[in-house]
Design a protein around this motif. Structure first.
Motif, PDB file in Angstrom:
ATOM      1  N   SER A 124       3.799   0.950   3.052  1.00  0.00           N
ATOM      2  CA  SER A 124       3.768  -0.344   3.811  1.00  0.00           C
ATOM      3  C   SER A 124       3.554  -1.461   3.034  1.00  0.00           C
ATOM      4  CB  SER A 124       2.641  -0.083   4.933  1.00  0.00           C
ATOM      5  OG  SER A 124       1.428   0.043   4.412  1.00  0.00           O
ATOM      6  N   VAL A 125       4.143  -2.672   3.504  1.00  0.00           N
ATOM      7  CA  VAL A 125       3.921  -3.879   2.952  1.00  0.00           C
ATOM      8  C   VAL A 125       2.900  -4.621   3.835  1.00  0.00           C
ATOM      9  CG1 VAL A 125       4.845  -6.166   2.507  1.00  0.00           C
ATOM     10  CG2 VAL A 125       6.239  -3.880   2.241  1.00  0.00           C
ATOM     11  N   LYS A 126       1.939  -5.074   3.243  1.00  0.00           N
ATOM     12  CA  LYS A 126       0.451  -5.885   3.731  1.00  0.00           C
ATOM     13  C   LYS A 126       0.608  -7.178   3.780  1.00  0.00           C
ATOM     14  CE  LYS A 126      -3.356  -3.580   2.526  1.00  0.00           C
ATOM     15  NZ  LYS A 126      -4.374  -2.865   1.655  1.00  0.00           N
ATOM     16  N   GLU A 131       0.855  -1.201  -0.065  1.00  0.00           N
ATOM     17  CA  GLU A 131      -0.029   0.042   0.083  1.00  0.00           C
ATOM     18  C   GLU A 131       0.999   1.066  -0.017  1.00  0.00           C
ATOM     19  OE1 GLU A 131      -3.247   0.046   2.925  1.00  0.00           O
ATOM     20  OE2 GLU A 131      -2.659   2.092   3.392  1.00  0.00           O
TER      21      GLU A 131
END
Lengths: 246, 246
Positions: B88-90, B9
């Motif tokens: 951000s990595v989800k 994201e």
């Protein structure tokens, strides 16, 4: 002379706060310079109160005196056309000469947003406090009720606060939302000490995380000692929601 | 070697886009450097496709090969702890060696947000296109249906686009929301030309504003000529919503 009341929305992320300061750009300064550019005379803006660096406003209220005869609707359009993207004027109107954005205010309402998700959100990082741990919203909500009424809020004032009177009347407080989602804290009072909402939220979150009990929260509140309370919640979650005058 | 698939994201406001470029910081570059810091080896990230400067992603997908044996959950935490607030990595998971974020993708879905209010909003200026004029959402929605199916989308490609094939299959498009409030355009296709969504939205808004009719929109589409269509909607309203692989 006209007395003009304006309602302002702003994203406080890139400002040193509402009030003019020697270091950094303030919302007040940007607004005063912009309005002066439209009215062609120096402007002194009186806000309902300060907001700190990084804090937002949905409906900040301010007023200024002017000799300008520009109609309110044109002032609104003109000011907004010159303001940066992160500040907008939502309303402009003539008011009684006695109206004073700060002294006439009867109460203020603040909103604090928490984003309670395992992974922080990149979209909206400017607009909420991200907390990844599981939070018990019901306990926070119930415990917060002890704050309602007229009390000494010394436990939740700024640690570098001056020696002013710390008695305030909280008329309502409530925490709603979904654990693992978006949580909102709404609080209304006749006035707020510096950092009061953020210190209350920071301490309520300790209840939500089960680090302290509701009883311990009450003891912290009654101790009237800032050093007992939790952390100051970060500014990006805080919004001045409304200033009430009647 | 492991093949790792990640879902990302990001708030694209402060980036020159997804893809590494000589001038400006890209999302891909920040992610590659961050991942390399965790895996301790150079990383080449393959995205599902580019997003332009200022465009956001709710769920961009990318993959990279690595010799690292760090478990996925630790990669997720480690990468997020080093990334800036606006990325951000989800999700992080091991996938088949044949998975390729771009070539394996079957379709993509985009969301475009419009803030249709008389006064622009200072909060959220980074996340929607502000349009103050009244917009007819129903006419936009009905007119958009002509785009569904396999067509030549030359009228909505980038004016500086290359000579590639302009045939794409739009599987769904819909406009929902409230005039005077928040409006969302959702569109899904097997692939998109550069600026395609933003050019479609810019032209649909001309229908909403009653500057062109539904018939004229159809004629613009059938002309296969970029110069006939409306403006390119600004990047801040666009979100890569989903990339589908099955």
């Amino acid at each position: 002379m006209r007395n003009i009341r304006i309602v302002i929305e702003y994203d406080g992320t890139d400002y040193c706060g509402w009030q003019i300061q020697p270091n950094g750009i303030s919302i007040q300064e940007v607004l005063e310079n912009t309005i002066a550019g439209i009215t062609q005379e120096p402007v002194r803006l009186t806000g309902s109160g300060r907001t700190d660096a990084g804090v937002h406003a949905l409906n900040q209220v301010a007023n200024f005196m002017t000799h300008s005869s520009i109609p309110c609707s044109n002032l609104l359009k003109g000011i907004n056309s010159l303001l940066p993207c992160d500040i907008s004027v939502k309303e402009v109107r003539d008011v009684d000469e006695n109206f004073h954005a700060r002294y006439s205010a009867k109460s203020k309402a603040y909103l604090y947003r928490i984003n309670n998700c395992s992974v922080r959100s990149a979209l909206g990082y400017r607009y909420a406090w991200h907390i990844s741990e599981s939070i018990n919203i019901e306990t926070m909500d119930e415990s917060s009720r002890v704050l309602v009424g007229t009390h000494d809020f010394s436990s939740f004032c700024a640690s570098d606060g001056d020696s002013e009177n710390h008695i305030r009347t909280v008329t309502s407080i409530g925490i709603s939302g979904v654990a693992g989602g978006s949580i909102e804290v709404h609080v209304e009072a006749n006035g707020f000490l510096r950092y009061m909402v953020r210190n209350i939220v920071g301490t309520l979150v300790d209840i939500g995380k089960r680090k302290i009990t509701a009883d311990e929260f009450r003891q912290i509140f009654e101790a009237r000692d800032r050093t007992k309370a939790g952390i100051t919640a970060p500014p990006q979650g805080l919004y001045l929601k409304e200033v009430k005058y009647i």
